[in-house]
Write a protein that holds these residues in place. Structure first.
Motif, mmCIF file in Angstrom:
data_model
loop_
_atom_site.group_PDB
_atom_site.id
_atom_site.type_symbol
_atom_site.label_atom_id
_atom_site.label_comp_id
_atom_site.label_asym_id
_atom_site.label_seq_id
_atom_site.Cartn_x
_atom_site.Cartn_y
_atom_site.Cartn_z
ATOM 1 N N ILE A 178 0.928 -1.314 -0.061
ATOM 2 C CA ILE A 178 0.024 -0.043 -0.051
ATOM 3 C C ILE A 178 1.050 1.316 0.019
ATOM 4 C CG2 ILE A 178 -1.632 1.461 1.322
ATOM 5 C CD1 ILE A 178 -2.695 -1.217 2.404
ATOM 6 N N SER A 179 0.609 2.155 -0.773
ATOM 7 C CA SER A 179 1.464 3.326 -0.996
ATOM 8 C C SER A 179 0.264 4.513 -0.872
ATOM 9 C CB SER A 179 2.302 3.445 -2.286
ATOM 10 O OG SER A 179 2.985 2.330 -2.558
ATOM 11 N N ILE A 180 0.808 5.701 0.064
ATOM 12 C CA ILE A 180 0.000 6.826 -0.023
ATOM 13 C C ILE A 180 0.983 7.929 -0.122
ATOM 14 C CG2 ILE A 180 -1.220 8.138 1.650
ATOM 15 C CD1 ILE A 180 -1.942 5.720 3.368
ATOM 16 N N TRP A 181 0.622 8.955 -0.756
ATOM 17 C CA TRP A 181 1.460 10.107 -1.229
ATOM 18 C C TRP A 181 0.490 11.220 -1.057
ATOM 19 C CZ3 TRP A 181 -0.267 6.511 -4.479
ATOM 20 C CH2 TRP A 181 -0.978 7.066 -5.637
ATOM 21 N N PRO A 182 1.046 12.461 -0.746
ATOM 22 C CA PRO A 182 0.393 13.856 -0.688
ATOM 23 C C PRO A 182 0.348 14.230 -2.032
ATOM 24 C CG PRO A 182 2.670 13.812 0.141
ATOM 25 C CD PRO A 182 2.296 12.498 -0.011
ATOM 26 N N MET A 183 -0.802 14.912 -2.374
ATOM 27 C CA MET A 183 -0.892 15.615 -3.712
ATOM 28 C C MET A 183 -0.650 17.240 -3.336
ATOM 29 S SD MET A 183 -3.966 13.327 -5.158
ATOM 30 C CE MET A 183 -3.472 13.394 -6.856
ATOM 31 N N ASP A 184 -0.638 18.018 -4.206
ATOM 32 C CA ASP A 184 -0.249 19.635 -4.173
ATOM 33 C C ASP A 184 -1.527 20.138 -3.522
ATOM 34 O OD1 ASP A 184 2.215 19.544 -5.057
ATOM 35 O OD2 ASP A 184 1.725 19.913 -7.127
ATOM 36 N N ASP A 185 -2.601 19.821 -3.731
ATOM 37 C CA ASP A 185 -3.875 20.331 -3.249
ATOM 38 C C ASP A 185 -4.237 20.104 -1.712
ATOM 39 O OD1 ASP A 185 -4.914 17.941 -3.589
ATOM 40 O OD2 ASP A 185 -6.408 18.429 -4.831
ATOM 41 N N GLY A 186 -3.237 19.137 -1.136
ATOM 42 C CA GLY A 186 -3.707 18.912 0.453
ATOM 43 C C GLY A 186 -4.317 17.633 0.384
ATOM 44 N N GLY A 213 -7.872 8.587 -5.651
ATOM 45 C CA GLY A 213 -7.316 9.877 -5.371
ATOM 46 C C GLY A 213 -7.871 11.022 -6.381
ATOM 47 N N PRO A 214 -7.981 11.923 -6.002
ATOM 48 C CA PRO A 214 -7.623 12.426 -4.720
ATOM 49 C C PRO A 214 -8.401 12.154 -3.399
ATOM 50 C CG PRO A 214 -8.529 14.423 -6.168
ATOM 51 C CD PRO A 214 -8.640 12.951 -6.766
ATOM 52 N N LEU A 215 -7.871 11.962 -2.452
ATOM 53 C CA LEU A 215 -8.701 11.562 -1.188
ATOM 54 C C LEU A 215 -8.394 12.508 -0.080
ATOM 55 C CD1 LEU A 215 -8.029 7.654 -1.063
ATOM 56 C CD2 LEU A 215 -10.178 8.884 -1.984
ATOM 57 N N THR A 216 -9.420 12.817 0.589
ATOM 58 C CA THR A 216 -8.875 13.484 2.205
ATOM 59 C C THR A 216 -8.188 12.440 3.025
ATOM 60 O OG1 THR A 216 -11.273 12.968 3.019
ATOM 61 C CG2 THR A 216 -11.136 15.109 1.600
ATOM 62 N N ALA A 217 -7.822 13.193 4.192
ATOM 63 C CA ALA A 217 -7.294 12.306 5.129
ATOM 64 C C ALA A 217 -8.476 11.366 5.617
ATOM 65 C CB ALA A 217 -6.813 13.261 6.371
ATOM 66 N N GLU A 218 -9.697 11.699 5.950
ATOM 67 C CA GLU A 218 -10.764 10.965 6.425
ATOM 68 C C GLU A 218 -10.948 9.770 5.445
ATOM 69 O OE1 GLU A 218 -15.336 10.998 7.605
ATOM 70 O OE2 GLU A 218 -14.614 12.868 6.749
ATOM 71 N N GLU A 219 -10.938 10.101 4.100
ATOM 72 C CA GLU A 219 -11.285 9.101 3.036
ATOM 73 C C GLU A 219 -10.015 8.060 2.870
ATOM 74 O OE1 GLU A 219 -13.848 11.746 0.006
ATOM 75 O OE2 GLU A 219 -11.922 11.650 -0.261
ATOM 76 N N ILE A 220 -8.766 8.402 3.397
ATOM 77 C CA ILE A 220 -7.584 7.606 3.289
ATOM 78 C C ILE A 220 -7.868 6.627 4.607
ATOM 79 C CG2 ILE A 220 -5.352 7.413 4.211
ATOM 80 C CD1 ILE A 220 -5.357 8.091 1.196
ATOM 81 N N SER A 221 -8.395 7.023 5.784
ATOM 82 C CA SER A 221 -8.620 6.353 7.012
ATOM 83 C C SER A 221 -9.590 5.100 6.593
ATOM 84 C CB SER A 221 -8.897 7.009 7.818
ATOM 85 O OG SER A 221 -9.510 6.384 9.123
ATOM 86 N N VAL A 222 -10.644 5.677 5.829
ATOM 87 C CA VAL A 222 -12.055 4.791 5.439
ATOM 88 C C VAL A 222 -11.199 3.703 4.493
ATOM 89 C CG1 VAL A 222 -13.781 4.293 4.539
ATOM 90 C CG2 VAL A 222 -13.634 6.316 5.976
ATOM 91 N N ALA A 223 -10.273 4.001 3.612
ATOM 92 C CA ALA A 223 -10.008 3.174 2.513
ATOM 93 C C ALA A 223 -9.076 2.274 2.950
ATOM 94 C CB ALA A 223 -9.212 4.034 1.435
ATOM 95 N N LEU A 224 -8.176 2.627 3.974
ATOM 96 C CA LEU A 224 -7.364 1.723 4.554
ATOM 97 C C LEU A 224 -7.829 0.648 5.354
ATOM 98 C CD1 LEU A 224 -4.222 4.075 5.883
ATOM 99 C CD2 LEU A 224 -4.253 2.157 3.811
ATOM 100 N N SER A 225 -9.296 0.868 5.880
ATOM 101 C CA SER A 225 -9.831 -0.179 6.696
ATOM 102 C C SER A 225 -10.247 -1.241 5.468
ATOM 103 C CB SER A 225 -10.891 0.495 7.310
ATOM 104 O OG SER A 225 -12.018 0.859 6.435
#
Length: 90
Positions: free
Chosen positions: A20-28, A74-86
């Motif tokens: 699993i890879s997560i990376w930040p995008m320019d728009d936050g 993507g793009p995903l918010t921090a909350e969406e990342i948390s849900v996706a990881l689950s």
């Protein structure tokens, strides 16, 4: 790709990816790849894509070098990342 509503993301863990890879995008926001290796990886990834499609979650599914299969969000918010990881972590 456009953002996804956290309510549409699957919350029951499915087959575990090899990476699993997560990376930040320019728009936050963030991008997320779930990578599955080999023939069994394709089958495991395919189970996720069927669930994602029936839930209306936007994603892409593609083959990568070395026989890997990736589901990209993507793009995903921090909350969406948390849900996706689950959906990938048991």
């Amino acid at each position: 790709m456009q953002g996804v509503e956290a309510a549409n993301m699957p919350t029951q863990a499915g087959p575990v990816p090899d990476r699993i890879s997560i990376w930040p995008m320019d728009d936050g926001t963030y991008g997320l790849d779930a990578v599955f290796q080999g023939a069994s990886g394709y089958e495991r990834a395919e189970r996720h894509t069927a669930s994602l499609e029936s839930s209306g979650v936007r994603h892409s599914f593609r083959q990568e070098l070395g026989g890997a299969w990736a589901i990209r969000f993507g793009p995903l918010t921090a909350e969406e990342i948390s849900v996706a990881l689950s959906a990938f972590v048991r």
